[in-house]
Write a protein that holds these residues in place. Structure first.
Motif, PDB file in Angstrom:
ATOM      1  N   VAL A  36       0.901  -1.227  -0.057  1.00  0.00           N
ATOM      2  CA  VAL A  36      -0.115   0.017   0.023  1.00  0.00           C
ATOM      3  C   VAL A  36       0.915   1.329   0.005  1.00  0.00           C
ATOM      4  O   VAL A  36       0.418   2.211  -0.821  1.00  0.00           O
ATOM      5  CB  VAL A  36      -0.937  -0.010   1.026  1.00  0.00           C
ATOM      6  CG1 VAL A  36      -1.777   1.192   1.274  1.00  0.00           C
ATOM      7  CG2 VAL A  36      -1.977  -1.134   0.968  1.00  0.00           C
ATOM      8  N   GLY A  39       1.695   2.022  -3.479  1.00  0.00           N
ATOM      9  CA  GLY A  39       0.631   2.473  -4.060  1.00  0.00           C
ATOM     10  C   GLY A  39      -0.048   1.429  -4.737  1.00  0.00           C
ATOM     11  O   GLY A  39      -0.982   1.625  -5.589  1.00  0.00           O
ATOM     12  N   ASP A  40       0.377   0.126  -4.585  1.00  0.00           N
ATOM     13  CA  ASP A  40      -0.499  -0.952  -5.069  1.00  0.00           C
ATOM     14  C   ASP A  40      -1.612  -1.454  -4.043  1.00  0.00           C
ATOM     15  O   ASP A  40      -1.782  -0.825  -2.881  1.00  0.00           O
ATOM     16  CB  ASP A  40       0.703  -2.107  -4.944  1.00  0.00           C
ATOM     17  CG  ASP A  40       1.757  -2.154  -5.899  1.00  0.00           C
ATOM     18  OD1 ASP A  40       1.648  -1.334  -6.610  1.00  0.00           O
ATOM     19  OD2 ASP A  40       2.998  -2.698  -5.531  1.00  0.00           O
ATOM     20  N   ALA A  41      -2.498  -1.935  -4.581  1.00  0.00           N
ATOM     21  CA  ALA A  41      -3.644  -2.162  -4.026  1.00  0.00           C
ATOM     22  C   ALA A  41      -3.476  -3.860  -3.575  1.00  0.00           C
ATOM     23  O   ALA A  41      -2.867  -4.802  -4.402  1.00  0.00           O
ATOM     24  CB  ALA A  41      -5.008  -2.178  -4.774  1.00  0.00           C
ATOM     25  N   GLN A  43      -5.767  -7.024  -2.763  1.00  0.00           N
ATOM     26  CA  GLN A  43      -7.082  -7.592  -2.756  1.00  0.00           C
ATOM     27  C   GLN A  43      -7.284  -8.960  -2.268  1.00  0.00           C
ATOM     28  O   GLN A  43      -6.511  -9.789  -2.871  1.00  0.00           O
ATOM     29  CB  GLN A  43      -7.604  -7.248  -4.015  1.00  0.00           C
ATOM     30  CG  GLN A  43      -8.902  -7.772  -4.350  1.00  0.00           C
ATOM     31  CD  GLN A  43      -9.678  -7.699  -5.821  1.00  0.00           C
ATOM     32  OE1 GLN A  43      -8.818  -7.290  -6.669  1.00  0.00           O
ATOM     33  NE2 GLN A  43     -10.772  -7.671  -5.882  1.00  0.00           N
ATOM     34  N   THR A  49     -10.338  -5.120  -0.001  1.00  0.00           N
ATOM     35  CA  THR A  49      -9.166  -4.537  -0.471  1.00  0.00           C
ATOM     36  C   THR A  49      -8.401  -3.321   0.252  1.00  0.00           C
ATOM     37  O   THR A  49      -9.210  -2.451   0.855  1.00  0.00           O
ATOM     38  CB  THR A  49      -9.421  -3.868  -2.014  1.00  0.00           C
ATOM     39  OG1 THR A  49     -10.295  -4.988  -2.712  1.00  0.00           O
ATOM     40  CG2 THR A  49      -8.377  -3.009  -2.592  1.00  0.00           C
ATOM     41  N   LYS A  51      -5.878  -0.163   0.242  1.00  0.00           N
ATOM     42  CA  LYS A  51      -5.359   0.661  -0.903  1.00  0.00           C
ATOM     43  C   LYS A  51      -5.043   1.907  -0.208  1.00  0.00           C
ATOM     44  O   LYS A  51      -5.233   2.246   0.717  1.00  0.00           O
ATOM     45  CB  LYS A  51      -6.326   0.818  -2.181  1.00  0.00           C
ATOM     46  CG  LYS A  51      -7.438   1.291  -1.809  1.00  0.00           C
ATOM     47  CD  LYS A  51      -8.550   1.267  -3.344  1.00  0.00           C
ATOM     48  CE  LYS A  51      -9.900   1.479  -2.911  1.00  0.00           C
ATOM     49  NZ  LYS A  51     -10.718   1.372  -4.114  1.00  0.00           N
ATOM     50  N   SER A  52      -4.214   2.791  -1.129  1.00  0.00           N
ATOM     51  CA  SER A  52      -3.701   4.322  -0.508  1.00  0.00           C
ATOM     52  C   SER A  52      -4.889   5.166  -1.230  1.00  0.00           C
ATOM     53  O   SER A  52      -5.149   4.909  -2.492  1.00  0.00           O
ATOM     54  CB  SER A  52      -2.608   4.567  -0.892  1.00  0.00           C
ATOM     55  OG  SER A  52      -2.202   4.547  -2.242  1.00  0.00           O
ATOM     56  N   THR A  75      -1.749  11.399   1.951  1.00  0.00           N
ATOM     57  CA  THR A  75      -2.061  10.164   1.313  1.00  0.00           C
ATOM     58  C   THR A  75      -2.347   9.196   2.436  1.00  0.00           C
ATOM     59  O   THR A  75      -1.639   9.265   3.534  1.00  0.00           O
ATOM     60  CB  THR A  75      -0.747   9.314   0.622  1.00  0.00           C
ATOM     61  OG1 THR A  75      -0.535  10.231  -0.401  1.00  0.00           O
ATOM     62  CG2 THR A  75      -1.259   7.957   0.071  1.00  0.00           C
ATOM     63  N   PRO A  77      -4.302   5.375   4.255  1.00  0.00           N
ATOM     64  CA  PRO A  77      -4.497   4.103   3.827  1.00  0.00           C
ATOM     65  C   PRO A  77      -6.099   4.056   3.848  1.00  0.00           C
ATOM     66  O   PRO A  77      -6.914   4.598   4.682  1.00  0.00           O
ATOM     67  CB  PRO A  77      -4.079   3.196   5.042  1.00  0.00           C
ATOM     68  CG  PRO A  77      -3.900   4.137   6.128  1.00  0.00           C
ATOM     69  CD  PRO A  77      -3.752   5.412   5.451  1.00  0.00           C
TER      70      PRO A  77
END
Length: 103
Positions: A36, A39-41, A43, A49, A51-52, A75, A77
């Motif tokens: 996260v 910048g990745d999610a 799932q 899920t 994500k940021s 940014t 979470p």
């Protein structure tokens, strides 16, 4: 439920020592946080899920004085629960949603 209780459940349900269960939990948390942060999610189907999300800069208000203040962009979470998780927490809402989709 806190972390210690979660580790105990993981250990008992998976035939692990508490130390091994704690290591697995720690690895899971670190992996999700690292992904996260990049910048990745992440799932997990049926669960949710991670994500940021970006928050724009905005003007806020000091509740004590009423003075306006600038809140910088940031940014943060974000977790979005999956359909199965939502259904477990609120089965009536899941049933209504299924009935509505069936019409």
């Amino acid at each position: 439920m806190n972390r210690v209780e979660l580790v105990e459940i993981l250990a008992s349900k998976n035939d692990l020592s508490k130390a091994a269960a704690n290591a697995v939990l720690e690895t899971l948390i670190d992996t999700i946080q690292s992904a996260v942060k990049k910048g990745d999610a992440v799932q997990l189907v049926g669960f949710g899920t991670f994500k940021s999300a970006k928050r724009a800069a905005r003007t806020g208000k000091n509740p004590a004085t009423g003075a306006a203040l600038k809140i910088p962009a940031s940014t943060v979470p974000k977790f979005v629960a999956g359909a199965k998780f939502k259904a477990v927490v609120d089965p009536k809402a899941a049933k209504r949603k299924a009935e509505k989709a069936g019409k």
